[in-house]
Structures are given as structure tokens and as C-alpha cells.
Write a protein that holds these residues in place. Sequence first.
Motif, PDB file in Angstrom:
ATOM      1  N   LEU A 281       8.589  10.215   6.874  1.00 22.06           N
ATOM      2  CA  LEU A 281       7.492   9.262   7.589  1.00 22.06           C
ATOM      3  C   LEU A 281       8.225   8.014   8.264  1.00 22.06           C
ATOM      4  N   VAL A 282       7.928   7.821   9.271  1.00 20.07           N
ATOM      5  CA  VAL A 282       8.445   6.471  10.055  1.00 20.07           C
ATOM      6  C   VAL A 282       7.341   5.609  10.501  1.00 20.07           C
ATOM      7  N   CYS A 283       7.198   4.490  10.110  1.00 23.00           N
ATOM      8  CA  CYS A 283       6.208   3.353  10.855  1.00 23.00           C
ATOM      9  C   CYS A 283       6.726   2.550  11.883  1.00 23.00           C
ATOM     10  N   ASN A 284       6.347   2.748  13.007  1.00 25.01           N
ATOM     11  CA  ASN A 284       7.004   2.084  14.282  1.00 25.01           C
ATOM     12  C   ASN A 284       6.438   0.695  14.166  1.00 25.01           C
ATOM     13  N   ALA A 285       7.065  -0.428  13.553  1.00 24.20           N
ATOM     14  CA  ALA A 285       6.568  -1.753  13.722  1.00 24.20           C
ATOM     15  C   ALA A 285       7.520  -2.333  14.744  1.00 24.20           C
ATOM     16  N   ASP A 302      -2.041  -8.884   5.878  1.00 24.84           N
ATOM     17  CA  ASP A 302      -2.485  -7.860   4.996  1.00 24.84           C
ATOM     18  C   ASP A 302      -1.617  -6.846   4.977  1.00 24.84           C
ATOM     19  N   PRO A 303      -0.383  -7.269   4.285  1.00 24.91           N
ATOM     20  CA  PRO A 303       0.795  -6.402   4.237  1.00 24.91           C
ATOM     21  C   PRO A 303       0.601  -5.234   3.353  1.00 24.91           C
ATOM     22  N   TYR A 304      -0.049  -5.381   2.228  1.00 22.57           N
ATOM     23  CA  TYR A 304      -0.354  -4.367   1.261  1.00 22.57           C
ATOM     24  C   TYR A 304      -1.024  -3.264   1.924  1.00 22.57           C
ATOM     25  N   SER A 305      -2.003  -3.619   3.060  1.00 22.29           N
ATOM     26  CA  SER A 305      -2.624  -2.298   3.616  1.00 22.29           C
ATOM     27  C   SER A 305      -1.785  -1.472   4.253  1.00 22.29           C
ATOM     28  N   LEU A 306      -0.671  -2.163   5.161  1.00 19.62           N
ATOM     29  CA  LEU A 306       0.378  -0.878   5.513  1.00 19.62           C
ATOM     30  C   LEU A 306       1.159  -0.223   4.545  1.00 19.62           C
ATOM     31  N   VAL A 307       1.737  -0.975   3.301  1.00 26.43           N
ATOM     32  CA  VAL A 307       2.097   0.038   2.187  1.00 26.43           C
ATOM     33  C   VAL A 307       1.349   0.761   1.939  1.00 26.43           C
ATOM     34  N   GLU A 308       0.087   0.747   1.695  1.00 20.78           N
ATOM     35  CA  GLU A 308      -0.956   1.816   1.149  1.00 20.78           C
ATOM     36  C   GLU A 308      -1.023   2.918   2.163  1.00 20.78           C
ATOM     37  N   ALA A 309      -1.183   2.551   3.412  1.00 20.51           N
ATOM     38  CA  ALA A 309      -1.296   3.435   4.362  1.00 20.51           C
ATOM     39  C   ALA A 309      -0.117   4.463   4.665  1.00 20.51           C
ATOM     40  N   MET A 310       1.050   3.674   4.494  1.00 24.80           N
ATOM     41  CA  MET A 310       2.163   4.645   4.784  1.00 24.80           C
ATOM     42  C   MET A 310       2.348   5.517   3.513  1.00 24.80           C
ATOM     43  N   GLY A 318       3.904  15.249   3.413  1.00 22.31           N
ATOM     44  CA  GLY A 318       5.061  15.821   2.532  1.00 22.31           C
ATOM     45  C   GLY A 318       6.399  14.932   2.412  1.00 22.31           C
ATOM     46  N   ALA A 319       6.311  13.662   2.868  1.00 23.32           N
ATOM     47  CA  ALA A 319       7.451  12.957   2.814  1.00 23.32           C
ATOM     48  C   ALA A 319       7.621  12.095   1.486  1.00 23.32           C
ATOM     49  N   HIS A 320       8.750  11.901   1.004  1.00 18.00           N
ATOM     50  CA  HIS A 320       8.969  11.231  -0.052  1.00 18.00           C
ATOM     51  C   HIS A 320       9.712   9.789   0.194  1.00 18.00           C
ATOM     52  N   LYS A 321      10.011   9.700   1.663  1.00 18.93           N
ATOM     53  CA  LYS A 321      10.711   8.418   2.147  1.00 18.93           C
ATOM     54  C   LYS A 321      10.088   8.016   3.172  1.00 18.93           C
ATOM     55  N   GLY A 322       9.748   6.757   3.298  1.00 16.66           N
ATOM     56  CA  GLY A 322       9.010   6.366   4.452  1.00 16.66           C
ATOM     57  C   GLY A 322      10.091   5.039   5.211  1.00 16.66           C
ATOM     58  N   TYR A 323      10.418   5.145   6.359  1.00 18.04           N
ATOM     59  CA  TYR A 323      10.926   4.006   6.843  1.00 18.04           C
ATOM     60  C   TYR A 323       9.958   3.233   7.557  1.00 18.04           C
ATOM     61  N   LEU A 324      10.091   1.881   7.420  1.00 16.25           N
ATOM     62  CA  LEU A 324       9.307   0.742   8.229  1.00 16.25           C
ATOM     63  C   LEU A 324      10.379   0.058   9.148  1.00 16.25           C
ATOM     64  N   TYR A 325      10.347   0.624  10.417  1.00 13.81           N
ATOM     65  CA  TYR A 325      11.140  -0.173  11.525  1.00 13.81           C
ATOM     66  C   TYR A 325      10.504  -1.132  11.965  1.00 13.81           C
ATOM     67  N   ASN A 412       2.499   4.047  14.578  1.00 16.03           N
ATOM     68  CA  ASN A 412       2.674   2.859  14.665  1.00 16.03           C
ATOM     69  C   ASN A 412       1.686   2.148  13.681  1.00 16.03           C
ATOM     70  N   VAL A 413       1.785   0.758  13.419  1.00 18.87           N
ATOM     71  CA  VAL A 413       1.029   0.065  12.172  1.00 18.87           C
ATOM     72  C   VAL A 413      -0.433   0.236  12.440  1.00 18.87           C
ATOM     73  N   GLU A 414      -0.862   0.087  13.859  1.00 17.59           N
ATOM     74  CA  GLU A 414      -2.439   0.101  13.729  1.00 17.59           C
ATOM     75  C   GLU A 414      -2.946   1.233  13.615  1.00 17.59           C
ATOM     76  N   THR A 415      -2.217   2.583  13.680  1.00 20.20           N
ATOM     77  CA  THR A 415      -2.720   3.912  13.680  1.00 20.20           C
ATOM     78  C   THR A 415      -2.958   4.075  12.160  1.00 20.20           C
ATOM     79  N   LEU A 416      -1.642   3.709  11.478  1.00 23.02           N
ATOM     80  CA  LEU A 416      -1.767   3.884  10.009  1.00 23.02           C
ATOM     81  C   LEU A 416      -2.781   3.077   9.311  1.00 23.02           C
TER      82      LEU A 416
END
Lengths: 610, 286
Positions: A281-285, A302-310, A318-325, A412-416
Amino acid sequence: MDLHFGDSKPTDEERAAIDALLGPAESSWEGAARDEMRASDLRWARGGRAARERRDLLLPGLHAVNDRIGWISEGALDYLCRRLTVPPAEAYGVATFYAMFSVKPRPATVLHVCTDLACAAAGASELCAGVEARLGLGSGVAVERSPCLGLCERAPAALAVRAGDPVRTAVSAPATVERAVLAASAPDSAPEEPSAALAVPQAGDPALMLLGRVGVVDPASLDDYRAHGGYTALRQAFAIGPAGVIREVTDAGLVGRGGAAFPTGRKWQATASQPGHPHYLVCNADESEPGTFKDRVVMEGDPYSLVEAMTIAGYAVGAHKGYLYLRGEYPRALARMEHAIGQARARGLLGDDVLGQGYAFDIEIRRGAGAYICGEETALFNSIEGYRGEPRSKPPFPVEKGLFGRPTAENNVETLVNVLPILTIGAPAYAAIGTGSSTGPKLFCVSGSVERPGIYELPFGATLGELLELAGVRDRLRAVLLGGAAGGFVRPDELDIPLTFEGTREAGTTLGSGVVLAFDDTVPLPRLLLRIAEFFRDESCGQCVPCRVGTVRQEEALHRIVGRTGADAAADITLLREVGRAMKDASICGLGQTAWNAVESAIDRLGAYE
Amino acid sequence: MTVTPLGIPRRLLEFTLDGEPVRAPEGATILDACRSAGKDIPTLCQGDTLAPKNACRVCVVEVEGARTLVPACSRTAEAGMQVRTDTERARHSRKIVLELLASSVDLSTTPEVAGWLKEYEAKPDRFGPDAARLNEEPKVDNDLYVRDYDKCILCYKCVDACGDQWQNTFAISVVGRGFDARIAVEHDAPLTDSACVYCGNCIEVCPTGALSFKSEFDMRAAGTWDESAQTETTTVCAYCGVGCNLTLHVQDNEIVKVTSPHDNPVTHGNLCIKGRFGYQHVQNRD
């Protein structure tokens, strides 16, 4: 691979910066000093495949040196290359790709002064001139004109970065010459930035779904986040399972908010069903569109909302690793996200067993280094992998072959963060918001000639006029740029355009990423168009001809006609149209394909050169 | 005669090319299919020995349902695809791309491009005399070859040939960004200070003459380079036992450069420094 390294040596400080990231070199083969060569070094070599597989640490390594020293010397680059078994020519190609790195000596402090659209309209050129006059040669500060810093609601803006251990940053916005100089000369004692909530004029309104917690919760407190409804969506996700999450997201009609408006459920389904593993999973920030700052405000407020959404998105695909770019120009968002991820990990909300549900997921932050193109999804993969941030040809698409060649969902962040209300209120309730084909709430970044610039959350379907009224549009509105530099201009008599994907398309324009930049008639339109052309010329990766040369020819033609109208400009406008059409048709990626949109719309809809 | 390996037989798929049904083996690119159907599409950066980078965008064609034009050199043909190669839209893009290129770099030693400029009625001059150009002096820093980036179209073929596709030396890379992007070695150093092993495989794949033999560069400068007076003789390299094919280009009884046949199953056009440059002893007549 028979790599050749020159004989330039890193300084002790450069070596320390790299070793702090990678650990000390274990043998002389990978860069430990020759006189430390041990007998065992002659029988085995650390490095090789194991080191090459860490190539994705190239970008963090370049950051480590640049952060500590302020620039990247030959010795430092060669040492980093030895440690990672990366050919120096390739690493040099990567280091010179990013605007925030320098391979030539420069002062330890760099002051980035934003000269992009909102800041230009708010007097960036006077600010630059004033700052440059004060911080001339010998001041120990390099002043660099920067593309959009994402602080448009507080334009004009400047960002000071002072190399050292640790690196120090200070933001000055709205900036005056005084304050910008202060930020550059004493970043540690610069006044703290105002709270992220100041960028949300509606803050505190209980009806807000995406911004509801900004300004209400303490962004540093996980408990506060949970006290305000945090992690109920993830519990719901575990209750309904990955397929259930994808079904909800699909039924909700969520489409990507980054500009392309691709159905999120379909993307997740396609990723989840790929046989190849692992999935990512990649979050495009890497929010770099001039006029956009919504992702920054969400991450800061609201940083935790992105952590939760990711976490939810990772679970669904089915990802076990997410990258926040995360874009390199956002120091505060970086700090807040680092803190939030660390707290979530410490509390079992990330890690081997998220919420005790047996699902392993973790997030790694990767910092961009100043390249708009890295917001393009495949360029972003290359950037994370340690290559030049050049877009890849599609097909294959990321859901099939994305990050590290594996199935990848990128959002991207807003989508998530939209996924949170989808799971808490349910797909039908979510889909009832907005219009039939544009569902849910939408964030708009309003800046320019308005009384209350900031992020606004409105259900899809509100008109441009309603949004501008909310933001307090000033008199003598001349034009509105929708969607940022890659978007298009509309006239003040078109304010009844509904802000939906289909509504803007019908009106012959685009919603893009939700940028609404208002310009009154004091802003000289030809200069503005020139700035847009400059932006694309600077940000083109240079890979394909239509974009690499076309953006230059576009800028040249606009320079020629900057003070001209009518027949005097006609020949160059024809030229612009022909080049623009080929750029739109034949460029590899969205950057080249959209680089002509705003100028075209200014000519056609605003009569810019009539 | 060289032998081309046949490989595993592939299934044929059917699609439409300019209104005509054509069959192409699975995995073939649109360009492959066009060529076997007897129609060629101009392309600058495509090479027969390297994975296409599709950076030049001259070979774009229209595919039904695609929002933008697609590069024929790298897009694989799919069953049922409807491809049109010569529409006004595709021709327009090709013309503009040729104009953009010809206005920014020196294409005087690029084969075929003069014909295409004419065919597409491209007028590179219309961007005016002040249109930005590379305008770089050739880099002559060794006795074997010359880098003349004023002729470089950034096709990435030298980078790919030097890197993981052939030579695995990784001495060259694209550096910088946008119009300022250039091919360079590490730290922008002279070639002699770089990882270069002087195999010359980058010259072999360069489509524009931006990389050339010093012998050719000097003769062109002196006005004595005359391809029509050259003969080509393919022989076997005598330096070691691998048996690489060398093609000797001879003018006035002097070897002026050495290439290698791309369809040779052993070398695919690649040589080492000895095969490529070690010919002086042949013509040592003292």
C-alpha cells in the motif's frame, strides 16, 4: 556488476551521517577504512546482493547527508554507493534529480522562498528581492526560489532549512522580509507555526466528516484521537473482513481525490486479487500541485486518521507494509506523522498484531526531496526504490506491477481518510452525500483573492460560487484557477459550475485535486501564465521529448507575447496550440499531458491575449 | 551468415491495423506487427537489441479507446485492438516531436531524420532563432571516443547498454532534470576518471552520432568522412576464443571504425575494448 568507485573519501561527519542510517560498515569491501581490513575480509564480503537489495535506502541516505552537511559531496556519495552497492553514476543521476539536494557546496542554511501562484499574487517577488538584498553573499544563507510550498492559505511563504545534527527547519508564513530573514538566521528561535486548525475556517463545525477532528483533537495524542471516534473504523473493518471493506468502499462510490478520479474500490479489488505477493500500500502524500495544501493540514491536524486509514487500506488489499511518501517540504507534517506512527506502533495499532486481530501491518515514511513529478504514481515508486523519479510506461498498471514490481494500491491522503466515514456511517449513508456519480464530502483548497483562505469541506455538488462565498471572495474577481497548475481557468460569470467530477467535465474544465485559486484584476494574467509555464519547465523530468522540449517552447512563446495581444500574438498562440496538442497526446505521463491546460483555458475562456 | 535463434513458437493474435486484420505473435509490439505487415513507423529511440524506453515519442499511433496516443515501439499488440498508424492526430504529434527535437539538438548525423522532417513537413525553425538549444561543445577527453551531447536526444539507449541490459558497467546515467537533463558519468567527471571500460557498446546503440569513434569524429571534422566510399567486412575477432563477429568499416584501405552485427546470437552487437578499438596494429605498415 563490477563497480568502480573513485578515490574520494567521505569526511568523518558525512560517514557518521550515513552510518547513523545504515549502521557502521562491517568490512572494508563496503567502505570501512582500508587499515581496518581484517583477515576475514579477504574471505567474505558483506554487501553484494544483500546491500543491493537495500537500494531503496539511497534516497534516505542522500537525505541523511544533505540534512547533516547541507550538500552531497563526491566522497559522501561514493561512500553511500559502496554501502548500498549502487553504481556512483546512477546515484549521481538520482541526487541531481531532486531540487532539495545539491551536489555542489552551498551554505548550511537554505531559505526556500515560494514564488508560485498564490504567493506570487501575494507579493512573492518583492519578498524575494527584499530577502536577497538582506541575505547577500557572505550571510551564510542560500536563498532559493521555490515552487509551491503548500502554505497557500498563509501566502507568501518561506521555509528555512539549516543542515546539522539534527536538521533545523522554520516556516515563515505569511512572510515578511524581517520574519523570513529571522527564520533563516535563527531557525531554532523562530516563532512556532500557527495551529493547523487555522487553515480550516470551518473548524469545529460538527458536520465536518473529514476535517471534524482538525483543531479539536491534540494531534500528538492517540488517546485524544480515540476519544474522538478514532479507530472505530478499523474495528469495523476487522468485523467485516477485507472483502467487506472493499465492498463498502465500492458501494460508497469513492473515487480517487488526487485528480484522476479512479474508482477506489475497483483499484483495491484489483490489487487484492493479484496472485503475486507481497502486496503493497502506498499513500501518496507528495502534494506538490500549486495551490494544494489539504493533505498537509490533515497530516498536521489529524495525523492518526491517516494512520488508521492506511491500516484499513492495507488490510483490504492484503498488504503488510505501507509506505507514506511525504513531500520533503513539509517538516511539520513529517514530525506529526512520525510521532503518530511511533505511538500507534507502541500501542499495538501497528506492528505484528494490529488490535490483536492477527493482522500485521506497519508504515514506513519516505521523504520526497523536491520533485513535483514524484506525485505521479509510478514516478513515486521509482523514487522510493532509489531510482530517478521518472514515470514508468503503463501498462503494466500498479495494481499488477507497482512498487518493487509487486501489486500495489496507491491512494492519496484525502482518498484514504474518506474510508473512515465510509466504514463508520456505512456505504449507503456515505453514497447519499453529494451527487449520484460524485459521492461523499470533498476538500477544497481555496486561496488567492479571498478573505478566508483555507481548506473547505463541502459535499460534492456545491457550486463554485457557493464555495467562494464561504471563503469571502473579494470584489473584482478576474478568474478562478480550478485544479491547480494542471487544471484550468474559469471566468467570474461561470461560478454556477457544480463542483463535481461530471459537472466540471461538462463545463469543459476539471476539478483536479480540488484547488480553487481566485485572482482579482490586480493580478497580471500573462505573468501568471508565465509562472505556470515556468513551473512545468522546471518540473518536467525530461524523459520524453514532447514534455522536455515542449514545456520550454511553451514558456518561450509566452515570454514573447507577454505584453502583446490580438494579431501580434496570433502566430505564437497558434504555435502554442500545436505544441500543446502534441504534449497532451504524446507525453508519457500526466505532467506533460496537462502542462498546457491552464494556458489553453486562459486563452480560450478568459481571452488572455485578445 | 548469422543465425537468429527462433525461440519457442508463439500463439498468434489478431487485431486491426489501419482497418486491415493482421496477425501477430503474442508479445509482439505494435511496431513489430507494423513492420511484418510491411509498413514502417518512424522511430528514433527504438533499438533492436534493447528494451524500448519509448522516450522519443516519434512512433506514436492511435489505439481505439486510449485517451492518449501510444508508442508503437513498446506497446504490445492485444487481440481485438484497433490501431491506426497514419491519422491526422498521430501525424501531428510526430511532426511536432520532430520539430521540437530538431530545434533543440543537431540531427545532422541522425540517419533517416532528414527524410522524416520532409515527409511530415516539420519546420524546426518556426520556434525562432532564440529557441533554447543544447549548444554544447563536444567532450573530447580520451583517444577512443567523443561525446557530443549537442546531438543527444536522451533516448537512454547508452544508459541501458552500459547498465543492466548489456555491459553491466553502469558508468553512465541521466543526470539533472527536464531540459537540463544530460547523459553523464558520476560527478560529471571526464570519461577517464569514470567507471567506463571503453567497450564502445554505447556508441553501437547511439542513434544520432552523439557518441562516436574519435576516428570518425576527426575525419568528419577534416571533411574526409565518406560513408559511400566505405566497405564493410564482417570477420571474427582474433583476440580471444569467444569468436565475436567484427564488422570492419574500411575507407581508403584504413579501418575507420568497428561495429558488430546485432543479429549475432553471441554478441548481439556488443564487443569489448579490444575488439572495438584494438585495430591499429592491423594497419601498422612500418
